[in-house]
Design an enzyme around this catalytic site. Structure first.
Site, PDB file in Angstrom:
ATOM      1  N   SER A 230     -21.144  52.505  34.203  1.00 59.11           N
ATOM      2  CA  SER A 230     -20.965  52.084  33.026  1.00 59.11           C
ATOM      3  C   SER A 230     -19.867  53.128  32.213  1.00 59.11           C
ATOM      4  CB  SER A 230     -22.258  51.883  32.250  1.00 59.11           C
ATOM      5  OG  SER A 230     -22.634  53.135  31.730  1.00 59.11           O
TER       6      SER A 230
ATOM      7  N   VAL B 210     -10.090  73.571  18.327  1.00 60.39           N
ATOM      8  CA  VAL B 210      -8.844  74.460  18.442  1.00 60.39           C
ATOM      9  C   VAL B 210      -8.477  74.454  17.118  1.00 60.39           C
ATOM     10  CG1 VAL B 210      -6.687  75.097  19.387  1.00 60.39           C
ATOM     11  CG2 VAL B 210      -8.339  73.894  20.803  1.00 60.39           C
TER      12      VAL B 210
ATOM     13  N   HIS C 105     -10.982  67.907  21.259  1.00 62.43           N
ATOM     14  CA  HIS C 105      -9.948  68.834  21.678  1.00 62.43           C
ATOM     15  C   HIS C 105      -9.023  69.473  20.396  1.00 62.43           C
ATOM     16  CE1 HIS C 105      -9.482  69.155  26.253  1.00 62.43           C
ATOM     17  NE2 HIS C 105     -10.752  69.055  25.998  1.00 62.43           N
TER      18      HIS C 105
ATOM     19  N   ASP D  16      -6.917  69.347  12.718  1.00 65.24           N
ATOM     20  CA  ASP D  16      -5.627  69.258  12.009  1.00 65.24           C
ATOM     21  C   ASP D  16      -4.476  68.588  12.898  1.00 65.24           C
ATOM     22  OD1 ASP D  16      -5.303  71.073  14.049  1.00 65.24           O
ATOM     23  OD2 ASP D  16      -4.497  72.765  12.847  1.00 65.24           O
TER      24      ASP D  16
ATOM     25  N   ARG E   1     -12.020  62.160  23.782  1.00 62.05           N
ATOM     26  CA  ARG E   1     -11.934  63.555  24.171  1.00 62.05           C
ATOM     27  C   ARG E   1     -10.727  64.332  23.348  1.00 62.05           C
ATOM     28  NH1 ARG E   1      -9.571  65.749  29.532  1.00 62.05           N
ATOM     29  NH2 ARG E   1     -10.482  67.900  29.350  1.00 62.05           N
TER      30      ARG E   1
ATOM     31  N   ASN F  11      -6.060  71.078  28.737  1.00 56.62           N
ATOM     32  CA  ASN F  11      -5.592  69.783  28.384  1.00 56.62           C
ATOM     33  C   ASN F  11      -5.122  68.912  29.386  1.00 56.62           C
ATOM     34  OD1 ASN F  11      -3.537  68.024  26.868  1.00 56.62           O
ATOM     35  ND2 ASN F  11      -2.463  69.687  27.247  1.00 56.62           N
TER      36      ASN F  11
ATOM     37  N   HIS G 179     -19.783  62.008  27.491  1.00 53.77           N
ATOM     38  CA  HIS G 179     -19.258  61.883  28.635  1.00 53.77           C
ATOM     39  C   HIS G 179     -19.836  60.581  29.302  1.00 53.77           C
ATOM     40  CE1 HIS G 179     -18.372  66.515  29.126  1.00 53.77           C
ATOM     41  NE2 HIS G 179     -17.559  65.686  28.404  1.00 53.77           N
ATOM     42  N   THR G 180     -20.476  59.883  28.519  1.00 59.55           N
ATOM     43  CA  THR G 180     -20.679  58.471  29.187  1.00 59.55           C
ATOM     44  C   THR G 180     -19.632  57.697  29.092  1.00 59.55           C
ATOM     45  OG1 THR G 180     -21.905  56.425  28.560  1.00 59.55           O
ATOM     46  CG2 THR G 180     -21.076  57.653  26.659  1.00 59.55           C
TER      47      THR G 180
HETATM   48  C1  HEM Z   1     -18.998  72.029  26.557  1.00 58.97           C
HETATM   49  C2  HEM Z   1     -18.106  71.250  26.250  1.00 58.97           C
HETATM   50  C3  HEM Z   1     -17.343  70.232  27.019  1.00 58.97           C
HETATM   51  C4  HEM Z   1     -16.921  70.602  28.423  1.00 58.97           C
HETATM   52  C5  HEM Z   1     -16.980  71.991  29.176  1.00 58.97           C
HETATM   53  C6  HEM Z   1     -15.977  69.360  28.503  1.00 58.97           C
HETATM   54  C7  HEM Z   1     -15.349  69.266  30.138  1.00 58.97           C
HETATM   55  C8  HEM Z   1     -14.741  68.176  30.426  1.00 58.97           C
HETATM   56  C9  HEM Z   1     -14.161  67.962  31.341  1.00 58.97           C
HETATM   57  C10 HEM Z   1     -13.830  68.878  32.506  1.00 58.97           C
HETATM   58  C11 HEM Z   1     -13.593  66.499  31.345  1.00 58.97           C
HETATM   59  C12 HEM Z   1     -12.798  66.026  32.763  1.00 58.97           C
HETATM   60  C13 HEM Z   1     -11.326  66.188  32.237  1.00 58.97           C
HETATM   61  C14 HEM Z   1     -10.738  65.847  33.498  1.00 58.97           C
HETATM   62  O1  HEM Z   1     -10.638  66.430  34.660  1.00 58.97           O
HETATM   63  O2  HEM Z   1      -9.552  64.676  33.590  1.00 58.97           O
HETATM   64  C15 HEM Z   1     -14.150  66.118  30.178  1.00 58.97           C
HETATM   65  C16 HEM Z   1     -13.627  64.787  30.206  1.00 58.97           C
HETATM   66  C17 HEM Z   1     -14.034  63.816  28.963  1.00 58.97           C
HETATM   67  N1  HEM Z   1     -14.841  64.572  27.735  1.00 58.97           N
HETATM   68 FE1  HEM Z   1     -15.658  66.545  27.915  1.00 58.97          FE
HETATM   69  N2  HEM Z   1     -16.039  68.492  27.969  1.00 58.97           N
HETATM   70  C18 HEM Z   1     -17.015  69.028  26.756  1.00 58.97           C
HETATM   71  C19 HEM Z   1     -17.274  68.252  25.443  1.00 58.97           C
HETATM   72  C20 HEM Z   1     -16.905  67.039  25.262  1.00 58.97           C
HETATM   73  C21 HEM Z   1     -17.138  66.468  23.995  1.00 58.97           C
HETATM   74  C22 HEM Z   1     -17.940  67.215  22.622  1.00 58.97           C
HETATM   75  C23 HEM Z   1     -16.745  65.062  23.808  1.00 58.97           C
HETATM   76  C24 HEM Z   1     -16.637  64.098  22.595  1.00 58.97           C
HETATM   77  C25 HEM Z   1     -17.682  64.014  21.990  1.00 58.97           C
HETATM   78  C26 HEM Z   1     -16.339  65.058  24.997  1.00 58.97           C
HETATM   79  C27 HEM Z   1     -15.694  63.919  25.518  1.00 58.97           C
HETATM   80  C28 HEM Z   1     -14.955  63.623  26.949  1.00 58.97           C
HETATM   81  C29 HEM Z   1     -14.480  62.407  27.382  1.00 58.97           C
HETATM   82  C30 HEM Z   1     -14.750  61.179  26.787  1.00 58.97           C
HETATM   83  C31 HEM Z   1     -14.121  62.723  28.618  1.00 58.97           C
HETATM   84  C32 HEM Z   1     -13.122  61.713  29.567  1.00 58.97           C
HETATM   85  C33 HEM Z   1     -11.833  61.747  29.360  1.00 58.97           C
HETATM   86  C34 HEM Z   1     -10.932  60.620  30.199  1.00 58.97           C
HETATM   87  O3  HEM Z   1     -11.364  59.630  30.745  1.00 58.97           O
HETATM   88  O4  HEM Z   1      -9.802  60.888  30.422  1.00 58.97           O
HETATM   89  N3  HEM Z   1     -16.247  66.254  25.738  1.00 58.97           N
HETATM   90  N4  HEM Z   1     -14.766  66.847  29.566  1.00 58.97           N
HETATM   91  C1  LIG Z   2      -0.565  72.049  32.018  1.00 57.61           C
HETATM   92  C2  LIG Z   2      -0.323  70.748  31.930  1.00 57.61           C
HETATM   93  O1  LIG Z   2      -0.488  70.086  32.760  1.00 57.61           O
HETATM   94  N1  LIG Z   2       0.025  70.243  30.449  1.00 57.61           N
HETATM   95  C3  LIG Z   2      -0.001  69.094  30.117  1.00 57.61           C
HETATM   96  C4  LIG Z   2      -0.698  68.840  28.730  1.00 57.61           C
HETATM   97  O2  LIG Z   2      -0.667  67.492  28.516  1.00 57.61           O
HETATM   98  C5  LIG Z   2       0.886  67.077  28.140  1.00 57.61           C
HETATM   99  C6  LIG Z   2       1.001  65.660  27.622  1.00 57.61           C
HETATM  100  O3  LIG Z   2       0.202  64.813  28.513  1.00 57.61           O
HETATM  101  C7  LIG Z   2       1.659  67.265  29.477  1.00 57.61           C
HETATM  102  O4  LIG Z   2       2.885  67.003  29.074  1.00 57.61           O
HETATM  103  C8  LIG Z   2       1.400  68.466  29.947  1.00 57.61           C
HETATM  104  O5  LIG Z   2       2.257  68.641  31.213  1.00 57.61           O
END
Ligand code: HEM
Ligand SMILES: CC(=O)N[C@H]1CO[C@H](CO)[C@@H](O)[C@@H]1O
Ligand SMILES: *[C@@H]1O[C@H](CO)[C@@H](O)[C@H](O)[C@H]1NC(C)=O
Length: 328
Positions: free
Chosen positions: A248, A71, A67, A75, A63, A95, A194-195
């Site tokens: 999974s 943005v 990100h 970079d 992820r 984030n 998201h897998t």
């Molecule tokens: C429309 C685009 C996207 C949206 C709205 C989105 C939204 C989110 C959200 C809300 C989470 C959960 C964050 C949390 O609450 O901890 C998440 C997790 C994640 N996203 Fe996305 N995402 C998007 C695109 C992508 C893309 C393009 C990738 C990578 C190719 C990606 C990879 C991941 C991964 C791997 C997680 C799991 C992170 C973890 O385990 O902490 N996402 N995403």
């Molecule tokens: C708003 C917020 O929670 N920001 C976090 C973003 O990620 C950094 C690094 O993990 C945190 O220190 C921030 O608090």
């Protein structure tokens, strides 16, 4: 593992062939072959150790590259700490849940030992994202390298460039993907990412309780899935993590598409991919794959390279940061 390497090899030949023309100038496969020949091996070895010890870091690290790239291009700006009076991307709401910064620092430290001042933090993010996918049984691909690190990291840039999970996928596409040169296919393919990993309850709680002020759950969510999610996520819960691909979430595969197909995607931005005939067709096709998902793996590799090439700094632009959290 060898069939995946072989597949990766064939895939990379095809990709290299098609990308010679389309890589941004200054970015190429094997960029460090003379300046830091072991760079990619060092990253792979370090990531193998880290993921075998802490498999749950795969999701956040994949992820992080997304990100970073969305943005202001790939970079490394996601890694910069805030400075007094100017909050960086790290402080932004999307984030809220990023983690794994320590991993990037460890990999960077190893690379600095071997070849000081050579490998950029932006390239490390791209290589790490590739490696975590491979290490969780996903595809392997060649990553064009040569990115340089930016010096700007501004909180509001992240808010403006990262799609929120409650958006409709068509709005995500037109507002966030198309302006970056990514199309509907890239969108549905990349969301297969998201897998891996987990989500905080707070990222989808609005679909469980009082959806659009109705005091009910989102009617597009599978009604048998709602009670399971509610039992994990009480109203107002800001800390609990839920597997996005239950069963999974540590394996890179097509099962998230099966969840979307059944109304079990956590986010509106994923579920609404079922409303568009093209993305729906893709999801249903992948959901039906039994065995090795060759099409999805090849597509994911290609879309990751495309995303990783967005608005990169190369040549004399930017810098090679000594420490990923600070500009030199
Ligand atoms: C429309 C685009 C996207 C949206 C709205 C989105 C939204 C989110 C959200 C809300 C989470 C959960 C964050 C949390 O609450 O901890 C998440 C997790 C994640 N996203 Fe996305 N995402 C998007 C695109 C992508 C893309 C393009 C990738 C990578 C190719 C990606 C990879 C991941 C991964 C791997 C997680 C799991 C992170 C973890 O385990 O902490 N996402 N995403
Ligand atoms: C708003 C917020 O929670 N920001 C976090 C973003 O990620 C950094 C690094 O993990 C945190 O220190 C921030 O608090
Ligand atoms: C439900 O949502 C509506 C509209 O958003 C809001 O006015 C109301 O206060 C909410 N009720 C509860 C109990 O959260």
């Amino acid at each position: 593992m060898s069939y995946r390497l072989l597949f990766g090899f064939v895939l990379s030949l095809v990709l290299q062939f098609s990308l010679v023309l389309s890589n941004p100038p200054g970015l190429n496969i094997g960029f460090y072959q003379y300046t830091c020949p072991k760079a990619e091996v060092i990253v792979r070895d370090e990531m193998t150790k880290i993921i075998s010890r802490v498999p749950s870091l795969a999701g956040p690290l994949l992820r992080m590259h997304f990100h970073d790239c969305f943005v202001n291009g790939c970079d490394g700006s996601i890694l910069l700490d805030s400075t007094p009076g100017s909050p960086s991307e790290k402080e932004s709401i999307p984030n809220l849940s990023l983690r794994g910064f320590g991993t990037i620092d460890r990999v960077k430290a190893k690379l600095e030992q071997a070849c000081p001042g050579v490998v950029s933090c932006a390239d490390i993010l791209a290589l790490v994202a590739r490696d975590v996918v491979f290490l969780t049984k996903g595809p392997h691909w060649e990553v064009p390298t040569g990115r340089r690190d930016g010096t700007r990291s501004v909180k509001d840039d992240a808010v403006n460039n990262l799609p929120p999970p409650f958006f409709d996928a068509t709005r995500n596409l037109y507002q966030f993907f198309i302006p970056k040169g990514l199309d509907a296919k890239d969108q549905v393919v990349l969301l297969g990412g998201h897998t891996l990993g987990t989500s905080h309850c707070s990222s989808f709680a609005s679909r469980l309780y009082n959806f659009s002020g109705t005091m009910m759950a989102d009617p597009t969510l599978d009604k048998y899935y709602v009670p399971r999610l509610k039992s994990k996520c009480q109203p107002g819960d800001k800390t609990t993590l839920v597997e996005m691909d239950p069963g999974s979430f540590r394996t890179f595969d097509t099962s998230y598409y099966r969840h979307i197909a059944r109304g079990r995607a956590l986010f509106t931005s994923d579920e609404t991919l079922m409303l568009d005939p093209f993305t729906r067709g893709y999801i249903l096709r992948q959901a039906g794959v039994a065995g090795y998902p060759a099409e999805f793996f090849a597509d994911f590799a290609a879309s990751m390279v495309k995303m990783g090439n967005m608005q990169v700094l190369t040549g004399a632009q930017g810098e090679i940061r000594k420490h990923c959290a600070f500009v030199n």
